[in-house]
Enzyme design. Structure first.
Site, mmCIF file in Angstrom:
data_model
loop_
_atom_site.group_PDB
_atom_site.id
_atom_site.type_symbol
_atom_site.label_atom_id
_atom_site.label_comp_id
_atom_site.label_asym_id
_atom_site.label_seq_id
_atom_site.Cartn_x
_atom_site.Cartn_y
_atom_site.Cartn_z
ATOM 1 C CG HIS A 1 44.230 31.040 34.663
ATOM 2 N ND1 HIS A 1 45.407 31.751 34.796
ATOM 3 C CD2 HIS A 1 43.231 31.868 35.122
ATOM 4 C CE1 HIS A 1 45.138 32.951 35.299
ATOM 5 N NE2 HIS A 1 43.832 33.035 35.519
ATOM 6 C CG ASP B 1 44.017 36.389 37.572
ATOM 7 O OD1 ASP B 1 44.160 35.455 36.757
ATOM 8 O OD2 ASP B 1 43.253 37.359 37.366
ATOM 9 C CG HIS C 1 40.709 33.690 39.880
ATOM 10 N ND1 HIS C 1 41.512 32.578 39.803
ATOM 11 C CD2 HIS C 1 40.920 34.376 38.730
ATOM 12 C CE1 HIS C 1 42.174 32.597 38.650
ATOM 13 N NE2 HIS C 1 41.832 33.669 37.982
ATOM 14 C CG ASP D 1 81.855 49.238 35.365
ATOM 15 O OD1 ASP D 1 82.060 48.130 34.857
ATOM 16 O OD2 ASP D 1 82.274 50.301 34.890
ATOM 17 C CD GLU E 1 36.066 38.000 34.572
ATOM 18 O OE1 GLU E 1 36.583 38.373 33.515
ATOM 19 O OE2 GLU E 1 36.651 38.018 35.679
ATOM 20 C CG ASP E 2 35.645 33.580 32.628
ATOM 21 O OD1 ASP E 2 35.221 34.686 32.226
ATOM 22 O OD2 ASP E 2 36.842 33.338 32.842
#
Length: 705
Positions: free
Chosen positions: A48, A139, A72, A259, A76-77
């Site tokens: 990712h 992201d 990034h 059109d 957080e993870d």
């Protein structure tokens, strides 16, 4: 699937070896940090951030942005914090990563509040470094591309958030390619059946149109070649979401939308743009009123191009955009193209400067917003600009959303101008502040030193800046008004015990505030003004605190409270009887609305006399400031221009008419009802005398309930 080697090969086409090596190093750091983690699709998680970096590489972003893209999700993870990233890759990269990271450590009551807080945090980070939003958009784009593996409910929630917030942000930053992909992916996730139907219809129409499109492209190319212009002619195809939106908004069928044929002509210089426009207009007849010059006046996001609509072969309408190669890159990549064309670190091109200006506006809104939910609502208002272009009296151009009024214009120029505006001139003509503005108009704002925002402006102010400033001012002013009135009410009630607020000791006040559960004296005064607490009861309790034998009211406690007209929103004047300075008055304290002033003989006041705890005797102060609404009924003959004569006579006395209406009494006479702004009862009497001198006027009377 992209690998670090294929990405590295792409990067070396525009970054130097040292910068490419730093990006590769960030990849290996992320790979180690996310070791053992998998995406819902089953792939290693590091695919990712690698894909996000690949999207930014396609925009030719700088190496620090690419490193932040790789890292990034690390804060957080994983267990790695910002300090560790800073020590490895430097402060700039660490700030970017921190700006993109969500607020994972805080518990929120609702999902909406969590989203709002996260966006607010990102907006503050954007103010420090605009690249934060570019990493976030990349992201989100990769997450949207892989939305199919998520549960339907979550996929729909992410798609809606993308359409509501991130697609408009991409448009605001001029990143048209990203915006279109966001919209198509979001539309497909939210309305899969509609998307499939429109896509099938588009494929079918494409097959029928190929021959005609090729003919028209050849015609344009040949005409330009004959005149000696080197140009690339590209047939443009409407994307799914655009077709869907036009079908809904314009109530048109798919065939009517399709059109129209569209082409883009890319040339080498600005001068060639205008020359090619003349060449095309000699080839196909232009449709009047459909030419737009976004080169001379760029859009708010920095977009530049010439737009024209012409009638092609067989009477088919053709939309043509003419632009340079640099404008084409700016149109597709917007602010991201700043890094592509940047030659000096101090150079800031138009798109980048506009983006910074927009982010600065976000910061100002954030400071004035009451909470994150209010902030994100303001941002949503600000993200859908169908622009109009307004001139200041000095000839400067202001960009405003369609439907904006002079109030929006005033706040766009300066907050103080908005706060003090009272009227405006549009193309030198006096006009109400509520009149919607049109492109090309010149607007002059008229101000007054004592003026302040009016709550009614919320009915027609549409820009986020105007609405947030009005709300902030009124909120702040209401608190000040409430504290000032509450102090006067409490002092008046304490006077019956031969006390004043100033004479109460800090210890006594603190003791009372603690027992009442109030934070400070201002909160107490505000609650008194708003009618949440009764001044007489509070005064009795405070006096009891200072007198151990109990409070003893003194005679003369019913002395009236003086009304000055400057109390603001905490004193309101009853619409039923419209009291004016000079009228005998009385009033009562109402919950949330403060003191309501009535004329003493008003029928609606009779019931309140039976509630002495809310009843309050009032009088007009010797120095009353401000204007008050009065209602007149005029009986006039049915003559041509009678109402115009009345309005002209009132205008000659510099009196503002708030409302005017008329009803026929019979075939001979008409009633004209007027709401006027007057200073006092004496002022009203003078106006009534002047109106009675009009030949057609039979009777003038002040309306009573």
């Amino acid at each position: 699937m992209q690998t670090i080697d294929s990405l590295d090969a792409d990067l070396r086409s525009y970054l130097d070896d040292q910068q490419s090596t730093l990006v590769r190093r960030a990849y290996y750091f992320a790979e180690q940090a996310h070791f053992g983690q998998q995406r819902r699709s089953g792939e290693p998680y590091v695919t990712h951030p690698l894909a996000v970096a690949g999207i930014l590489a396609g925009m030719h972003m700088d190496h620090q942005s690419l490193m932040a893209a790789m890292l990034h999700d690390v804060i957080e993870d994983t267990g790695i914090d910002k300090d560790a990233i800073e020590s490895q890759f430097g402060e700039a990269v660490a700030e970017l990563v921190d700006g993109v990271s969500k607020l994972t450590q805080i518990e929120f009551d609702t999902l909406e509040e969590k989203q709002a807080e996260n966006f607010q945090k990102m907006a503050l980070a954007m103010a420090r470094d605009i690249r934060v939003i570019l990493v976030k958009l990349a992201d989100r784009l990769h997450n949207m591309r892989t939305l199919g593996v998520l549960p339907t409910a979550k996929a729909r929630r992410i798609a809606k958030e993308t359409l509501d917030i991130y697609a408009p942000i991409a448009m605001r930053l001029g990143m048209n390619s990203v915006r279109m992909e966001f919209e198509d992916l979001g539309f497909t996730a939210l309305y899969p059946m509609r998307a499939r139907r429109i896509e099938a219809a588009r494929r079918s129409a494409r097959g029928n149109r190929i021959e005609l499109v090729d003919k028209m492209r050849s015609q344009i190319e040949n005409a330009l070649a004959q005149d000696g212009y080197e140009a690339t002619v590209i047939g443009r195809e409407k994307h799914l979401y655009s077709i869907y939106q036009k079908m809904r908004a314009k109530k048109k069928s798919f065939s009517e939308i399709m059109d129209i044929y569209a082409f883009r002509v890319v040339v080498d210089s600005v001068d060639s743009c205008y020359r090619v426009l003349g060449c095309i207009h000699s080839l196909y007849k232009p449709v009047p009123g459909e030419f737009k010059d976004y080169i001379a006046i760029p859009k708010a996001n920095g977009y530049q191009s010439l737009h024209t609509v012409t009638m092609g072969m067989h009477g088919v309408p053709i939309e043509i955009q003419i632009r340079t190669r640099e404008m084409e890159d700016m149109a597709n990549n917007g602010i991201a193209a700043h890094w592509l064309y940047k030659t000096d670190s101090d150079t800031v091109n138009g798109s980048h400067a506009r983006a910074r200006q927009w982010v600065q506006g976000l910061l100002e809104m954030q400071q004035r917003a009451g909470n994150s939910l209010e902030f994100i609502e303001n941002v949503k208002i600000d993200l859908f600009p169908d622009e109009i272009y307004i001139f200041t009296p000095k000839g400067n151009i202001m960009e405003l959303p369609r439907g904006a009024t002079a109030v929006d214009f005033a706040y766009a120029v300066h907050t103080e101008l908005g706060n003090t505006c009272v009227a405006c001139r549009i193309n030198r003509r006096l006009a109400p502040l509520s009149e919607p503005l049109q492109s090309g108009q010149t607007v002059e704002v008229i101000t007054a030193s004592g003026a302040r925002p009016n709550p009614s402006w919320f009915n027609y102010a549409i820009t986020a800046k105007a609405r947030s400033n009005i709300r902030h001012y009124l909120k702040h002013q209401t608190q000040e008004d409430a504290a000032a009135l509450g102090r006067r009410l409490l002092d008046k009630s304490l006077a019956s015990f031969e006390l004043s607020i100033a004479e109460l000791s800090d210890a006594r006040l603190s003791s009372y505030l603690d027992s009442a559960g109030l934070a400070n004296v201002d909160e107490l005064l505000a609650e008194l003004a708003q009618g949440k607490r009764l001044p007489g009861v509070v005064a009795s309790q405070l006096a009891g605190e200072t007198n151990t034998e109990g409070p003893t009211p003194q005679p003369g406690s019913d002395s009236p409270l003086a009304i000055r007209g400057t109390e603001g929103f905490m004193v309101s004047y009853a619409r039923c009887c419209r009291p004016l300075p000079g009228d005998p008055i009385a009033g009562y304290i109402s919950s949330e609305r403060g003191v309501i002033v009535h004329r003493e003989r008003c029928r609606n006041l009779a019931d309140m006399r039976e509630k002495p705890e809310q009843w309050i005797p009032l009088r007009w102060d010797d120095q009353v400031d401000g204007e008050f609404l009065a209602e007149l009924r005029i009986e006039t003959e049915n003559r041509r221009g009678a109402i115009a004569t009345i309005a002209t006579r009132i205008n000659s006395m510099n009196v503002n008419i708030d409302k005017i209406s008329s009803t026929d009494k019979d075939y001979q006479f008409t009633y004209v009802d007027l709401d006027l702004h007057v200073e006092s009862r004496v002022h009203l009497a003078r106006i009534m005398r002047r109106l009675r001198s009009i030949d057609s006027v039979r009777r003038v009377s002040r309306v009573r309930n």
